[in-house]
Design a protein around this motif. Structure first.
Motif, PDB file in Angstrom:
ATOM      1  N   GLU A 193     -12.494 -12.377  -9.593  1.00 31.17           N
ATOM      2  CA  GLU A 193     -12.798 -11.847 -10.925  1.00 31.17           C
ATOM      3  C   GLU A 193     -14.300 -11.878 -11.208  1.00 31.17           C
ATOM      4  O   GLU A 193     -14.842 -10.957 -11.799  1.00 31.17           O
ATOM      5  CB  GLU A 193     -12.026 -12.611 -12.000  1.00 31.17           C
ATOM      6  N   ALA A 194     -14.980 -12.930 -10.774  1.00 30.09           N
ATOM      7  CA  ALA A 194     -16.429 -13.012 -10.979  1.00 30.09           C
ATOM      8  C   ALA A 194     -17.146 -11.901 -10.216  1.00 30.09           C
ATOM      9  O   ALA A 194     -18.090 -11.293 -10.730  1.00 30.09           O
ATOM     10  CB  ALA A 194     -16.950 -14.378 -10.544  1.00 30.09           C
TER      11      ALA A 194
ATOM     12  N   ARG B 119     -16.604  -8.545 -11.972  1.00 32.42           N
ATOM     13  CA  ARG B 119     -17.267  -8.437 -13.275  1.00 32.42           C
ATOM     14  C   ARG B 119     -18.752  -8.156 -13.124  1.00 32.42           C
ATOM     15  O   ARG B 119     -19.409  -7.758 -14.083  1.00 32.42           O
ATOM     16  CB  ARG B 119     -17.074  -9.724 -14.066  1.00 32.42           C
ATOM     17  N   SER B 120     -19.272  -8.344 -11.920  1.00 32.99           N
ATOM     18  CA  SER B 120     -20.701  -8.150 -11.660  1.00 32.99           C
ATOM     19  C   SER B 120     -21.087  -6.681 -11.863  1.00 32.99           C
ATOM     20  O   SER B 120     -20.398  -5.766 -11.407  1.00 32.99           O
ATOM     21  CB  SER B 120     -21.007  -8.577 -10.228  1.00 32.99           C
ATOM     22  N   ASN B 121     -22.208  -6.466 -12.546  1.00 28.17           N
ATOM     23  CA  ASN B 121     -22.679  -5.101 -12.791  1.00 28.17           C
ATOM     24  C   ASN B 121     -23.039  -4.398 -11.487  1.00 28.17           C
ATOM     25  O   ASN B 121     -22.806  -3.198 -11.339  1.00 28.17           O
ATOM     26  CB  ASN B 121     -23.888  -5.118 -13.728  1.00 28.17           C
TER      27      ASN B 121
ATOM     28  N   ARG C 155     -19.797  -3.288  -9.824  1.00 23.81           N
ATOM     29  CA  ARG C 155     -19.226  -2.158 -10.574  1.00 23.81           C
ATOM     30  C   ARG C 155     -19.979  -0.869 -10.265  1.00 23.81           C
ATOM     31  O   ARG C 155     -19.379   0.177 -10.052  1.00 23.81           O
ATOM     32  CB  ARG C 155     -19.287  -2.418 -12.097  1.00 23.81           C
TER      33      ARG C 155
ATOM     34  N   GLU D  74     -11.924   0.906  -6.584  1.00 24.80           N
ATOM     35  CA  GLU D  74     -11.832  -0.523  -6.886  1.00 24.80           C
ATOM     36  C   GLU D  74     -10.672  -1.162  -6.121  1.00 24.80           C
ATOM     37  O   GLU D  74     -10.791  -2.273  -5.606  1.00 24.80           O
ATOM     38  CB  GLU D  74     -11.660  -0.754  -8.390  1.00 24.80           C
TER      39      GLU D  74
END
Length: 85
Positions: free
Chosen positions: A51-52, A55-57, A60, A78
């Motif tokens: 999840e970390a 969540r990273s820009n 993404r 994804e």
């Protein structure tokens, strides 16, 4: 051709045997030393790490760039990235 197939099957058999022996050795070590292993701790950590990462820009943006470059939806890209992780 037959020799190649025989070598490949032998290699797969060797990997399978090594996995079984390794697993038994690990379980024996845990029993002998009476180690306590929290069965769900590692699974929880893996989920938190995943999840970390997603969540990273930067991740993404990389997923969106990959999707745009290969004509995929962001969700499909994804999903593919999660399989790689």
């Amino acid at each position: 051709m037959k020799l190649w197939l025989l070598v490949a099957l032998s290699f797969l058999l060797l990997i399978g045997l090594a996995t079984i022996v390794g697993r038994k050795a690990a379980l024996r070590l845990i029993r002998e030393r009476r180690l306590r292993v929290d069965r769900f701790k590692l699974g929880r950590k893996i989920g938190e790490i995943e999840e970390a990462v997603f969540r990273s820009n930067a991740v993404r943006a990389a997923i969106e760039d990959y999707a745009a470059g290969h004509g995929l939806s962001t969700e499909a890209a994804e999903s593919q990235a999660r399989r790689y992780l």
